[in-house]
Write an enzyme that holds these catalytic residues in place. Structure first.
Site, PDB file in Angstrom:
ATOM      1  N   ASP A  93      -5.115   0.554   0.173  1.00 12.11           N
ATOM      2  CA  ASP A  93      -5.457   1.773  -0.561  1.00 12.11           C
ATOM      3  C   ASP A  93      -5.730   1.479  -2.036  1.00 12.11           C
ATOM      4  OD1 ASP A  93      -2.825   1.307  -1.362  1.00 12.11           O
ATOM      5  OD2 ASP A  93      -2.141   3.363  -1.026  1.00 12.11           O
ATOM      6  N   ASP A 110      -4.647  -4.395  -1.619  1.00  9.00           N
ATOM      7  CA  ASP A 110      -3.219  -4.549  -1.357  1.00  9.00           C
ATOM      8  C   ASP A 110      -2.936  -4.446   0.142  1.00  9.00           C
ATOM      9  OD1 ASP A 110      -3.545  -1.820  -1.008  1.00  9.00           O
ATOM     10  OD2 ASP A 110      -1.766  -1.257  -2.142  1.00  9.00           O
ATOM     11  N   SER A 163       3.073  -0.205   0.655  1.00 11.99           N
ATOM     12  CA  SER A 163       1.956  -0.451  -0.239  1.00 11.99           C
ATOM     13  C   SER A 163       2.013  -1.863  -0.820  1.00 11.99           C
ATOM     14  CB  SER A 163       1.929   0.624  -1.333  1.00 11.99           C
ATOM     15  OG  SER A 163       0.757   0.555  -2.086  1.00 11.99           O
TER      16      SER A 163
END
Length: 572
Positions: free
Chosen positions: A308, A304, A145
């Protein structure tokens, strides 16, 4: 049971290691702390999968720990008798992500489990969509992430498109514990598996279906075309997976003037233009704002690396740019979606929304004013997906309007069960166009919400506890608050103490406890007499404790004054 140094020696002598990996381990032979960090235990596998720094060793992300985890997941799938349903696999832009994805695919194929692997990097929400579309039993996404460049991760999903439920995560963890990381893990030749059809490559056909579902979430399709000649937006994917599909969806809804930050459109797992690729941080917008000022843009959007999460900086009345926080954007989107439906007399049946307990109550106030039911869940988008799943299983006529978390994650629609920066970017662009037609910026719209519902101020503070003793320090901090609940914080009496591990909300001082109604989780909350709420929880993906401050006040200065008192009292 082997000691950490015995584990280290075993790995150092393992024939499967490459020369480079063996050299890396040889370099730490005199660093006892580093050896302990790498070889005291394996990375913990939970509902969020795995996440760690990329190194050679047990407690790190590498091809061996990825294969080990995948063998455990394969055991679960085979026990469920669902090998033929298949597993979808995606990956992001990070260093080694493609290698880890191919490794996972090779383990599953060796276990005679059908595999669908994306042909290139894709956003996390598209993985959720793909496994649902293909009818897969599970999904794997290789991503860390918004973590710094040295990290990578392994997210596991189940057939509903959400991350693994606790019982399945426990099963996978138990299976992993039974397996020797080298002797019991089996891989097939990747190229041969593709050639024989054990691994199917997927790509553009899934993209098109996904984008169609995203575009269907528009609540006011005419908003962008109405101001397309004057609306301009700057976008950056922060070197990540949003680089293709976010611009594509914005063009599809009618945006004419999109300016991408070209230096950050380059796919690069080293993230050379930012220290941390996190759209929560204003510093990642520096290059985007420079472009916005040059072209006169209304908005800068950043997603990012796995697309998401989405962050925004908006033009303000004085011409400068200001951050729209995750909480503020959740409230803005909630209000916009409801307003768009009401203005067109098209509010769907049984509207409901979902947010995490650490997210702003402003969105809940908006829902209450419009007859929309708001659900509060634990942190983690899988819990938002669970609410959607329960509604669908109940057969009760209901429509999911929006799910969001304060950490910049949003979802509209049920095509996926994870936060989606692609659909969020589309809705943010549409909302910006709607307000532009009224001569307003998003900052103006936010101020209007505060005028209507009262000023809300939310922020969080992170305390990092790294190193071998980090987990013990975090546990001690949480246990300390459990054993000795403060009577007041910053001069404000505590009227309710929530211990989500014990699943209780206790009114003070009478001591009457009621159930939280939520699953067990290592979270503590303090509700103060003035209506403010402070929540404490360890991060599930990084070695840190997070303090969330959800404050209500007359204005920002008075809120910041209270925040200072709270932080001083709590020592953060």
């Amino acid at each position: 049971m082997e000691t950490y140094f015995e584990n280290y020696k075993r790995w150092l002598n393992e024939e499967r290691l490459t020369d480079a990996e063996r050299f890396e381990l040889a370099q730490i032979r005199n660093d006892d702390n580093e050896i302990r960090m790498r070889f005291s235990s394996y990375l913990s596998f939970g509902t969020a999968g795995l996440r760690g720094t990329m190194k050679t060793g047990m407690n790190a992300m590498n091809v061996y720990t990825v294969a080990h985890a995948t063998q455990g997941l394969a055991s679960l799938i085979c026990k469920e008798g669902r090998a033929s349903d298949g597993v979808a696999i995606a990956y992001d832009c990070r260093n080694n992500s493609e290698t880890f994805a191919r490794t996972a695919a090779s383990v599953l194929a060796a276990a005679k489990i059908r595999v669908y692997l994306f042909d290139a990097l894709r956003p996390t929400p598209e993985l959720s969509f793909a496994l649902r579309t293909l009818g897969c039993v599970a999904g794997i996404n290789i991503t860390a992430s918004h973590n710094p460049k040295q990290y990578n991760g392994y997210k596991a999903y189940w057939d509903d498109g959400a991350q693994l439920p606790p019982e399945h995560a426990d099963t996978v963890s138990a299976e992993i514990a039974k397996l020797d990381i080298f002797r019991d893990v089996h891989l097939c030749d990747f190229d041969e598996a593709v050639r024989t059809g054990k691994i199917t490559m997927i790509g553009k056909e899934i993209d098109e279906k996904y984008l169609s579902c995203v575009q269907a979430q528009s609540v006011n399709p005419g908003a962008v075309p109405a101001v397309a000649d004057t609306l301009s937006i700057v976008y950056t994917p922060l070197h990540g997976t949003g680089y293709r599909l976010v611009p594509e969806i914005l063009h599809r809804i009618g945006l004419k003037h999109l300016y991408c930050v070209e230096s950050q459109m380059i796919i690069d797992g080293n993230f050379p233009t930012v220290q941390k690729p996190n759209p929560e941080y204003p510093e990642v917008f520096r290059e985007g704002i420079e472009i916005a000022n040059r072209v006169g843009s209304d908005l800068v959007i950043a997603t990012d690396p796995d697309a998401d999460r989405v962050g925004v900086m908006t033009r303000t009345p004085d011409g400068s740019f200001a951050t729209i926080t995750g909480n503020q954007m959740g409230a803005l989107l909630m209000d916009y979606i409801i307003t768009a439906y009401e203005e067109t007399d098209s509010m769907p049946v049984g509207p409901y929304a979902v947010k995490s307990i650490v997210s702003s109550e402003l969105a809940a106030k908006i829902c209450a004013a419009h007859g929309v039911k708001m659900h509060n869940v634990l942190t983690g988008f899988k819990f938002i997906g669970e609410v959607i799943k329960n509604y669908e299983a109940s057969g009760v006529p209901a429509t999911f309007l929006l799910g969001f978390e304060e950490s910049y994650g949003y979802l509209k629609g049920t095509y996926a069960r994870d936060k989606d920066a692609v659909v969020a970017s589309m809705l943010i662009c549409e909302m910006t166009a709607y307000y532009k037609a009224k001569g307003m910026t998003l900052q103006d719209a936010l101020d209007a919400l505060f005028d209507r519902y009262g000023f809300c101020y939310e922020t969080n503070v992170e305390i990092y506890m790294e190193g071998v003793d980090g987990p013990a320090k975090m546990a001690a901090l949480m246990d300390g608050y459990r054993k000795k609940t403060p009577a007041s914080i910053g001069g404000a009496p505590v009227v309710q103490f929530g211990d989500y591990q014990a699943q209780t909300l206790t009114d003070l001082p009478d001591g009457v406890a009621t159930p939280t109604g939520l699953p067990r989780s290592n979270v503590l909350s303090f509700r103060l007499a003035n209506g403010d709420v402070i929540i404490i929880r360890p991060s599930g993906t990084e070695p840190k404790i997070k303090f969330y401050f959800l404050l209500q006040s007359a204005d920002r200065p008075s809120a910041e004054e209270k925040l200072s008192l709270y932080r001083t009292d709590l020592g953060v």
